[in-house]
Design an enzyme around this catalytic site. Structure first.
Site, mmCIF file in Angstrom:
data_model
loop_
_atom_site.group_PDB
_atom_site.id
_atom_site.type_symbol
_atom_site.label_atom_id
_atom_site.label_comp_id
_atom_site.label_asym_id
_atom_site.label_seq_id
_atom_site.Cartn_x
_atom_site.Cartn_y
_atom_site.Cartn_z
ATOM 1 N N ILE A 210 0.813 -1.208 0.000
ATOM 2 C CA ILE A 210 0.000 0.000 0.000
ATOM 3 C C ILE A 210 0.851 1.265 0.000
ATOM 4 O O ILE A 210 0.361 2.343 -0.316
ATOM 5 C CB ILE A 210 -0.986 -0.021 1.189
ATOM 6 C CG1 ILE A 210 -1.869 -1.268 1.102
ATOM 7 C CG2 ILE A 210 -1.851 1.210 1.225
ATOM 8 C CD1 ILE A 210 -2.601 -1.416 -0.226
ATOM 9 N N GLY A 211 2.140 1.161 0.321
ATOM 10 C CA GLY A 211 2.977 2.341 0.168
ATOM 11 C C GLY A 211 4.124 2.450 1.137
ATOM 12 O O GLY A 211 5.268 2.622 0.732
ATOM 13 N N GLU B 134 8.416 5.313 1.524
ATOM 14 C CA GLU B 134 8.011 6.508 2.257
ATOM 15 C C GLU B 134 8.877 6.796 3.484
ATOM 16 O O GLU B 134 8.402 7.343 4.489
ATOM 17 C CB GLU B 134 6.532 6.427 2.649
ATOM 18 C CG GLU B 134 5.617 6.251 1.445
ATOM 19 C CD GLU B 134 4.137 6.199 1.814
ATOM 20 O OE1 GLU B 134 3.794 6.509 2.967
ATOM 21 O OE2 GLU B 134 3.334 5.834 0.936
ATOM 22 N N ARG C 85 -1.715 4.082 18.153
ATOM 23 C CA ARG C 85 -1.478 4.859 16.938
ATOM 24 C C ARG C 85 -1.999 6.280 17.143
ATOM 25 O O ARG C 85 -3.195 6.494 17.375
ATOM 26 C CB ARG C 85 -2.184 4.190 15.748
ATOM 27 C CG ARG C 85 -2.218 5.025 14.480
ATOM 28 C CD ARG C 85 -0.868 5.168 13.848
ATOM 29 N NE ARG C 85 -0.983 5.755 12.518
ATOM 30 C CZ ARG C 85 -0.083 6.561 11.973
ATOM 31 N NH1 ARG C 85 1.013 6.861 12.638
ATOM 32 N NH2 ARG C 85 -0.256 7.036 10.762
ATOM 33 N N GLU D 199 -15.145 8.437 6.148
ATOM 34 C CA GLU D 199 -15.373 9.075 7.440
ATOM 35 C C GLU D 199 -15.902 10.498 7.312
ATOM 36 O O GLU D 199 -16.429 11.047 8.273
ATOM 37 C CB GLU D 199 -14.114 9.059 8.288
ATOM 38 C CG GLU D 199 -13.065 10.064 7.922
ATOM 39 C CD GLU D 199 -11.814 9.864 8.740
ATOM 40 O OE1 GLU D 199 -11.226 10.856 9.144
ATOM 41 O OE2 GLU D 199 -11.422 8.707 8.970
ATOM 42 N N HIS E 215 -2.480 -4.184 11.234
ATOM 43 C CA HIS E 215 -2.636 -3.629 12.573
ATOM 44 C C HIS E 215 -2.470 -4.697 13.644
ATOM 45 O O HIS E 215 -2.658 -4.422 14.833
ATOM 46 C CB HIS E 215 -3.992 -2.945 12.703
ATOM 47 C CG HIS E 215 -4.120 -1.738 11.822
ATOM 48 N ND1 HIS E 215 -3.336 -0.632 11.984
ATOM 49 C CD2 HIS E 215 -4.909 -1.471 10.758
ATOM 50 C CE1 HIS E 215 -3.634 0.265 11.074
ATOM 51 N NE2 HIS E 215 -4.587 -0.221 10.313
#
Length: 763
Positions: free
Chosen positions: A440-441, A493, A524, A614, A703
């Protein structure tokens, strides 16, 4: 005399003390006693910070999530965590994150990792909760120990305590039936345990209990409306006074229902739902307490205290001591203390209020109502001066940006060709195998990365050395991905502190705090940037890093960007213009970056919209307006590229089945989503909707520290292929890997690549 109180306080600590204590405990580096002592210390400090209040919330402090706390209080943990040794905290963390501590997991035969509880967004916020699970055989058993322990601590410190619990109807509504059972059939048994809990609190001498029922600001059908009446008519026999608390918006058609519940008081959001207040005054019995949330608990701008007093004073005269004041919702969603910010621009700082400052504002309003405005004349004058400074500041508006937004037309958001033609051109260019694999990055943010970034920001590491350090980390990520055999690579990243803050730092119109942390889930924390003015992009933000990564490999390298809707929803956004206008400013800035990436030869570009869901209004009647401008903003950002350039987007930990048509309307070539915690349930949307483009259902729950097996990934993808043609499926994790460790990531991705090879061979 007007009573002032608070609905909840940030639990992580002003310096993220809870985050670091949790992560140390999970690694086995500190003891349970140390964790509990840190929790007690934070609670004491937070209660001391609220000393000026008439009633202080107790029990809203959590080691992970308040909804999971309620599940523990109700004895409702999934069957899969039963039978392990250890104490309740072990099972608590098993549900939260798939396992307890590393030291406990040495006993692999009896207490190895389990599937973590499903996680999703708390209403329309960036806070995530652990979804309660129900079956037709679910039973409830009271365990009030956590709440009673915190109550005893508060009493020992002289705190005027108001215990906080999640209400029974909201608890059921937020949970998920794991079979075909009706959740509402569980309500009678659930109410028995709630009655026991309230009786237990009464036995401790508690006078008021705050019962959070935010589901009241959503559209409720007759069954759920009846559930409210049933619940509170049964609980009215409790020997404590109940304050039902709603927040995050307007009651609207639920006003009559809420006003007539047989409870002692009702809290309403007078920031997001001020229209409710006057209507409620005509419905609300004189003997009940009406609590008004007059300070915004979700954003950080100062309250216009004079404006609030203008409409509040007549209400105070009418209701007398039956009027309470509070923030609109728990202050969980804002940072702790603006006073800690020593580097924030002084002018912008003067426009802001964090949690402690919001409680100060609340006290100013209370003093004004009790003693007249003259008693707080200086505070009101200071507040008015700050608001006037913001309105007059030339830093807020940029005519060039406003002109660019005014010039947007429909053609700006349209791809040159339809998906089928684009897909053929992209396949010819990229030459990817079936079930292409990617991530995902982000890759792990190691201690070395954080140290280099900290030294660079502190000025002790010069720019050239910092650049070399980040390039070494990028090279490592590329090397590891090539060794694993991934098909589409990312640069990892390393240079990014956060997926929104990184971009905000390079955009005009943003400011940044040092300690403005808020909790996203568990340990987090995020530090939302402060979007105070019109947005523009002075220069390229990512091109140099991604071009360097592409130079290291012959495989396709994804350019990684955060989308305009997510940047908007994960910022403290300005409140002086429509959010839709601010989002389109962001879209133009991201569009310029997309085009620069394409010009640099990047042919796969991912624009993350993790927060699209959201921002969705809580009422379906308002969805279309939001989705129209949110989807338009994404398309403006993404769709200026050539057909051969493949656009990806990513959405994580959000139910999206009911907005799947709008997601399809984004027209991304590939969408990656979270599905592993929900066991591919999120793909149910594709039973009835023929999603036209490619999709990567996440197969690795990032997670949790648990490592998915090859067989498990194959099983998940097999389920996915029953709904979506295999030719349009990708294989990827649920989300970015920055919070994980390399020793977890490498075997998990190795299993993912092996699963892809197995699926290709079976095809």
């Amino acid at each position: 005399m007007t009573t002032i109180h608070n609905l909840g306080f940030p639990r992580i600590g002003a310096r993220r003390e809870l985050k670091f204590a949790l992560e140390s405990y999970w690694k086995g580096e500190s003891s349970r006693d140390a964790l509990n002592a840190l929790g007690a210390s934070l609670r004491q400090r937070h209660w001391e910070s609220q000393q000026g209040l008439d009633l202080v919330p107790v029990g809203e402090f959590s080691f992970y999530d308040q909804v999971l706390d309620m599940s523990c209080t109700l004895g409702n943990l999934p069957q899969r965590v039963h039978g392990f040794h250890g104490d309740p905290l072990d099972n608590y963390f098993r549900v939260a994150r798939g396992r307890s501590t590393e030291s406990a997991e040495r006993h692999q035969g009896c207490c190895g990792g389990v599937a973590a509880g499903e996680m999703t967004k708390w209403f329309d916020t960036n806070y995530h909760y652990i979804v309660p699970e129900f079956t037709s055989t679910t039973t409830f058993t009271l365990d009030p120990s956590r709440l009673l322990e915190q109550l005893a601590e508060a009493r020992q410190q002289g705190v005027k305590a108001k215990p906080v619990i999640i209400g029974p109807v909201t608890y059921l509504a937020l949970g998920k039936a794991k079979d075909d059972s009706d959740k509402l059939a569980l309500l009678p048994a659930l109410l028995d345990v709630y009655a026991q809990l309230l009786d237990t609190l009464a036995g401790q001498g508690v006078e008021w209990v705050q019962v959070d029922e935010p589901i009241l600001v959503t559209e409720l059908d007759q069954d759920w409306q009846h559930a409210f009446n049933l619940a509170y008519h049964q609980l009215k026999a409790a020997r404590v006074k109940l304050l039902v608390a709603t927040y995050f918006g307007q009651l609207q058609e639920n006003r009559y229902l809420a006003a007539n519940l047989p409870v002692a008081g009702l809290h309403v959001d007078a920031v997001g739902g001020q229209e409710d207040v006057l209507a409620l005054l005509n419905l609300f019995p004189d003997h009940k307490v009406l609590s008004l949330g007059v300070i915004d608990g979700r954003n950080i701008w100062k309250t216009d205290l004079v404006a609030v007093l203008d409409w509040l004073e007549p209400i105070a005269a009418r209701r007398g001591d039956k009027l309470w004041l509070a923030p609109s919702c728990s202050l969980l969603h804002v940072p702790v203390d603006l006073g800690s910010e020593q580097q924030l621009d002084a002018e912008i700082k003067s426009w802001l209020a964090f949690a402690l400052q919001k409680l100060d504002e609340l006290q100013v309003l209370a003093h004004a109502l009790r003693g007249g405005r003259a008693s707080v004349q200086d505070a009101l004058a200071s507040n008015a001066a700050s608001l006037a400074s913001r309105r007059a500041s030339t830093r807020v508006t940029n005519p060039a940006v406003q002109q660019a937004v005014a010039a947007i037309d429909a053609g700006l958001g349209a791809r040159k060709s339809g998906y089928v033609q684009r897909a053929a051109e992209q396949a010819a260019l990229l030459k990817l195998p079936a079930y292409p694999t990617t991530t995902i990055g982000s890759f792990p943010q190691t201690a070395q990365i954080r140290q280099a970034r900290g030294a660079f920001k502190a000025g002790t590491l010069d720019p050239d050395d910092y650049k070399r350090a980040m390039q070494e980390e990028i090279a490592r990520s590329v090397c590891e991905q090539e060794a694993l055999g991934l098909d589409v690579l990312v640069h990892g990243e390393a240079e990014r502190n956060d997926m929104v803050e990184y971009f905000g730092e390079q955009l005009e119109g943003y400011a940044f705090s040092q300690f403005g942390w808020v909790q996203s889930y568990g340990s987090r924390c995020v530090k939302p940037p402060i979007l105070f003015g019109d947005i523009s992009r002075p220069k390229a933000m990512t091109v140099e890093w991604i071009a360097y990564a592409q130079s290291l490999t012959d495989k396709p390298m994804k350019g990684m960007l955060t989308g305009p809707v997510t940047i908007l929803n994960w910022s403290f956004v300005r409140d002086d213009q429509p959010r839709s206008l601010t989002c389109k400013q962001l879209a133009l800035a991201i569009r310029a970056e997309v085009l620069d990436l394409e010009q640099a030869g990047v042919r796969v570009i991912q624009i993350d919209e993790a927060a699209l869901r959201e921002g969705l209004p809580l009422r379906k009647s308002q969805w279309k307006t939001y989705l129209d401008w949110a989807v338009d903003s994404f398309r403006i950002a993404a769709n200026g590229v050539q057909d051969q350039t493949q656009i990806h987007t990513h959405m994580c930990y959000s139910e999206f089945n009911d907005i799947i048509a709008s997601i399809a309307g984004m027209d991304a070539d590939v969408i990656t989503i979270e599905t592993s915690r929900s066991d591919m349930e999120l793909l149910d949307a594709f039973d009835d909707f023929n999603y036209p483009n490619e999709i990567g259902p996440g197969v690795y729950d990032i997670h949790s520290p648990n490592i998915p097996s090859q067989a498990h990934i194959v099983e998940l993808m097999t389920k996915a292929a029953q709904r979506i043609p295999a030719a349009r499926l990708w294989i990827n994790p649920d989300c970015g890997l920055k919070t994980r460790q390399w020793e977890e990531v490498l075997p998990a991705l190795s299993n993912m690549v092996a699963a892809a090879r197995e699926l290709r061979q079976a095809a």
